[in-house]
Design a protein around this motif. Structure first.
Motif, PDB file in Angstrom:
ATOM      1  N   TRP A 195       2.372 -30.796 -21.396  1.00 25.19           N
ATOM      2  CA  TRP A 195       1.625 -30.487 -20.177  1.00 25.19           C
ATOM      3  C   TRP A 195       2.018 -31.471 -19.102  1.00 25.19           C
ATOM      4  CZ3 TRP A 195      -1.498 -34.132 -17.890  1.00 25.19           C
ATOM      5  CH2 TRP A 195      -1.958 -35.190 -18.693  1.00 25.19           C
ATOM      6  N   SER A 196       1.786 -31.097 -17.850  1.00 24.68           N
ATOM      7  CA  SER A 196       2.087 -31.996 -16.738  1.00 24.68           C
ATOM      8  C   SER A 196       1.252 -31.611 -15.526  1.00 24.68           C
ATOM      9  CB  SER A 196       3.572 -31.930 -16.375  1.00 24.68           C
ATOM     10  OG  SER A 196       3.846 -32.784 -15.271  1.00 24.68           O
ATOM     11  N   SER A 197       0.818 -32.629 -14.796  1.00 22.32           N
ATOM     12  CA  SER A 197       0.098 -32.391 -13.538  1.00 22.32           C
ATOM     13  C   SER A 197       1.043 -32.441 -12.343  1.00 22.32           C
ATOM     14  CB  SER A 197      -1.006 -33.444 -13.361  1.00 22.32           C
ATOM     15  OG  SER A 197      -0.451 -34.752 -13.294  1.00 22.32           O
ATOM     16  N   ALA A 198       2.320 -32.692 -12.590  1.00 23.50           N
ATOM     17  CA  ALA A 198       3.295 -32.825 -11.510  1.00 23.50           C
ATOM     18  C   ALA A 198       3.955 -31.484 -11.194  1.00 23.50           C
ATOM     19  CB  ALA A 198       4.366 -33.849 -11.883  1.00 23.50           C
ATOM     20  N   GLU A 199       4.345 -31.327  -9.939  1.00 25.72           N
ATOM     21  CA  GLU A 199       5.056 -30.112  -9.542  1.00 25.72           C
ATOM     22  C   GLU A 199       6.402 -30.016 -10.251  1.00 25.72           C
ATOM     23  OE1 GLU A 199       4.361 -27.461  -7.578  1.00 25.72           O
ATOM     24  OE2 GLU A 199       2.291 -28.184  -7.517  1.00 25.72           O
ATOM     25  N   GLU A 200       7.054 -31.148 -10.445  1.00 28.30           N
ATOM     26  CA  GLU A 200       8.330 -31.196 -11.152  1.00 28.30           C
ATOM     27  C   GLU A 200       8.120 -31.963 -12.457  1.00 28.30           C
ATOM     28  OE1 GLU A 200      10.929 -29.596 -10.264  1.00 28.30           O
ATOM     29  OE2 GLU A 200      10.184 -28.952  -8.308  1.00 28.30           O
ATOM     30  N   PRO A 201       7.699 -31.291 -13.517  1.00 23.97           N
ATOM     31  CA  PRO A 201       7.278 -31.997 -14.732  1.00 23.97           C
ATOM     32  C   PRO A 201       8.373 -32.777 -15.436  1.00 23.97           C
ATOM     33  CG  PRO A 201       7.426 -29.624 -15.116  1.00 23.97           C
ATOM     34  CD  PRO A 201       7.546 -29.833 -13.638  1.00 23.97           C
ATOM     35  N   LEU A 202       9.626 -32.409 -15.245  1.00 30.15           N
ATOM     36  CA  LEU A 202      10.701 -33.089 -15.961  1.00 30.15           C
ATOM     37  C   LEU A 202      11.161 -34.379 -15.280  1.00 30.15           C
ATOM     38  CD1 LEU A 202      12.872 -30.054 -17.090  1.00 30.15           C
ATOM     39  CD2 LEU A 202      10.947 -31.155 -18.236  1.00 30.15           C
ATOM     40  N   THR A 203      10.721 -34.609 -14.047  1.00 31.48           N
ATOM     41  CA  THR A 203      11.036 -35.847 -13.335  1.00 31.48           C
ATOM     42  C   THR A 203       9.745 -36.492 -12.864  1.00 31.48           C
ATOM     43  OG1 THR A 203      11.313 -34.630 -11.252  1.00 31.48           O
ATOM     44  CG2 THR A 203      13.288 -35.008 -12.594  1.00 31.48           C
ATOM     45  N   ALA A 204       8.750 -36.494 -13.743  1.00 30.13           N
ATOM     46  CA  ALA A 204       7.398 -36.886 -13.352  1.00 30.13           C
ATOM     47  C   ALA A 204       7.105 -38.337 -13.707  1.00 30.13           C
ATOM     48  CB  ALA A 204       6.392 -35.984 -14.060  1.00 30.13           C
ATOM     49  N   PRO A 205       6.148 -38.954 -12.993  1.00 30.86           N
ATOM     50  CA  PRO A 205       5.748 -40.324 -13.326  1.00 30.86           C
ATOM     51  C   PRO A 205       4.974 -40.390 -14.636  1.00 30.86           C
ATOM     52  CG  PRO A 205       4.347 -39.428 -11.594  1.00 30.86           C
ATOM     53  CD  PRO A 205       5.450 -38.440 -11.800  1.00 30.86           C
ATOM     54  N   ARG A 206       4.805 -41.594 -15.141  1.00 29.99           N
ATOM     55  CA  ARG A 206       4.168 -41.826 -16.430  1.00 29.99           C
ATOM     56  C   ARG A 206       2.802 -41.141 -16.534  1.00 29.99           C
ATOM     57  NH1 ARG A 206       3.776 -45.719 -20.549  1.00 29.99           N
ATOM     58  NH2 ARG A 206       5.534 -46.903 -19.737  1.00 29.99           N
ATOM     59  N   ASP A 207       1.976 -41.250 -15.493  1.00 36.01           N
ATOM     60  CA  ASP A 207       0.598 -40.776 -15.609  1.00 36.01           C
ATOM     61  C   ASP A 207       0.435 -39.282 -15.382  1.00 36.01           C
ATOM     62  OD1 ASP A 207       1.112 -40.695 -12.925  1.00 36.01           O
ATOM     63  OD2 ASP A 207      -0.606 -41.900 -12.301  1.00 36.01           O
ATOM     64  N   SER A 208       1.551 -38.534 -15.304  1.00 39.11           N
ATOM     65  CA  SER A 208       1.462 -37.092 -15.065  1.00 39.11           C
ATOM     66  C   SER A 208       1.366 -36.286 -16.342  1.00 39.11           C
ATOM     67  CB  SER A 208       2.677 -36.614 -14.266  1.00 39.11           C
ATOM     68  OG  SER A 208       3.862 -36.787 -15.030  1.00 39.11           O
ATOM     69  N   GLY A 209       1.532 -36.936 -17.510  1.00 38.44           N
ATOM     70  CA  GLY A 209       1.465 -36.206 -18.765  1.00 38.44           C
ATOM     71  C   GLY A 209       2.380 -36.814 -19.805  1.00 38.44           C
ATOM     72  N   PRO A 210       2.473 -36.197 -20.980  1.00 37.48           N
ATOM     73  CA  PRO A 210       3.251 -36.783 -22.081  1.00 37.48           C
ATOM     74  C   PRO A 210       4.749 -36.851 -21.818  1.00 37.48           C
ATOM     75  CG  PRO A 210       2.478 -34.587 -22.656  1.00 37.48           C
ATOM     76  CD  PRO A 210       1.772 -34.966 -21.391  1.00 37.48           C
TER      77      PRO A 210
END
Length: 301
Positions: A195-210
């Motif tokens: 899961w991710s809270s970021a628009e771009e989950p594959l280049t996301a910061p640490r706190d955006s998800g696993p």
């Protein structure tokens, strides 16, 4: 005599009289939250939050520590509390149990995200680029009560006509989405939930998800994954109040909560330390859509 009567009516309709009326009806606002194994410590930790609400409403506020979301659902549906801090799934369950509550506000992330997406990912180096390519492969999933790691991905696939039990060679059971990603990295699965809270989950910061956490820790190379499937937005859990709470009390609470991050950051951090963006007003539309998705898949065929 007529002037006296007019004056009395005007007094009865004044804001002060109205305030006294709903305050008398509410008497004490009871706020429920998950307290874990040390409720005394948690009640003390939330004192600044409790005091902020009490000041905003000008009525006594007490905290109701609960060990589980089921306990919170039962307490709010029965009217023993008027306010509960819930997960998305717990709010959906409460709404299905009684239709007696409504979301008032929800927290947002530092970047303004109001929720997250469930994902199914595959190694970027694999030949799995779509769900069609995933047929006959092993999918690592989280435990059965995980919203992002099991319930929403499988429900979303079912809504698209894809039966996970027959589409995938196996569902590899893991504890959570982070563990599912690790199973993928270890070669124990061909795809994994995340899961991710970021628009771009594959280049996301640490706190955006696993994915962000695993990449930041060096357990996943940047760009090492490919998103095969993603869900609609799942909203972060709301602060929900009973629908029969007076509208004046709801308005006072809403104003205090939306302003809390700015006006009293210590009170906000006490109750929502994981979300740096503060509270925003919210309606129940996203939660109802989530409930409909889960209910449709759970319904007997």
């Amino acid at each position: 005599m007529r002037r006296v009567l007019v004056a009395l009516i005007a007094l009865a309709l004044s804001p002060a009289a109205a305030l006294a009326g709903w305050r008398d009806d509410v008497k004490t606002l009871k706020v429920g939250f998950i307290a874990g194994d040390n409720p005394t410590q948690e009640v003390a930790r939330l004192e600044k939050f409790r005091w902020r609400l009490q000041t905003a409403l000008a009525v006594p506020v007490t905290l109701f520590p609960a060990r589980s979301y089921q306990a919170l659902i039962e307490a709010e549906s029965s009217g023993r509390i008027q306010y509960a801090i819930l997960s998305s799934l717990a709010y959906v369950a409460l709404d299905q149990a009684c239709h007696c509550a409504e979301p008032l506000v929800q927290p947002v992330a530092a970047d303004g995200a109001r929720g997250f997406r469930a994902l199914i990912v595959a190694p970027a180096a694999s030949r799995i680029a779509s769900l069609d390519d995933a047929r006959g492969k092993r999918l690592a999933v989280a435990r059965k009560d995980s919203l992002s790691g099991r319930l929403v991905p499988l429900a979303g696939l079912a809504a698209e006509g894809i039966d996970a039990e027959t589409t995938f060679a196996s569902l590899v059971e893991t504890e959570d989405p982070l563990a599912a990603l690790k199973a993928l990295g270890n070669g124990d699965a061909d795809l994994a939930v995340a899961w991710s809270s970021a628009e771009e989950p594959l280049t996301a910061p640490r706190d955006s998800g696993p994915i962000g956490a695993l990449t930041a820790d060096g357990g996943l190379p940047p760009g090492g994954l490919r998103v095969v499937w993603r869900s609609d937005i799942i909203p972060f859990g709301p602060h929900a109040v009973r629908s029969d709470l007076p509208s004046e009390a709801k308005d006072a609470l809403r104003r205090a909560l939306v302003a809390m991050r700015t006006d009293d950051p210590d009170a906000y951090d006490a109750i929502e330390p994981r979300f740096e963006g503060g509270f925003v007003e919210v309606d129940d539309g996203p939660y109802r859509r989530l409930g409909l998705l889960l209910a449709e898949v759970a319904a007997p065929q």
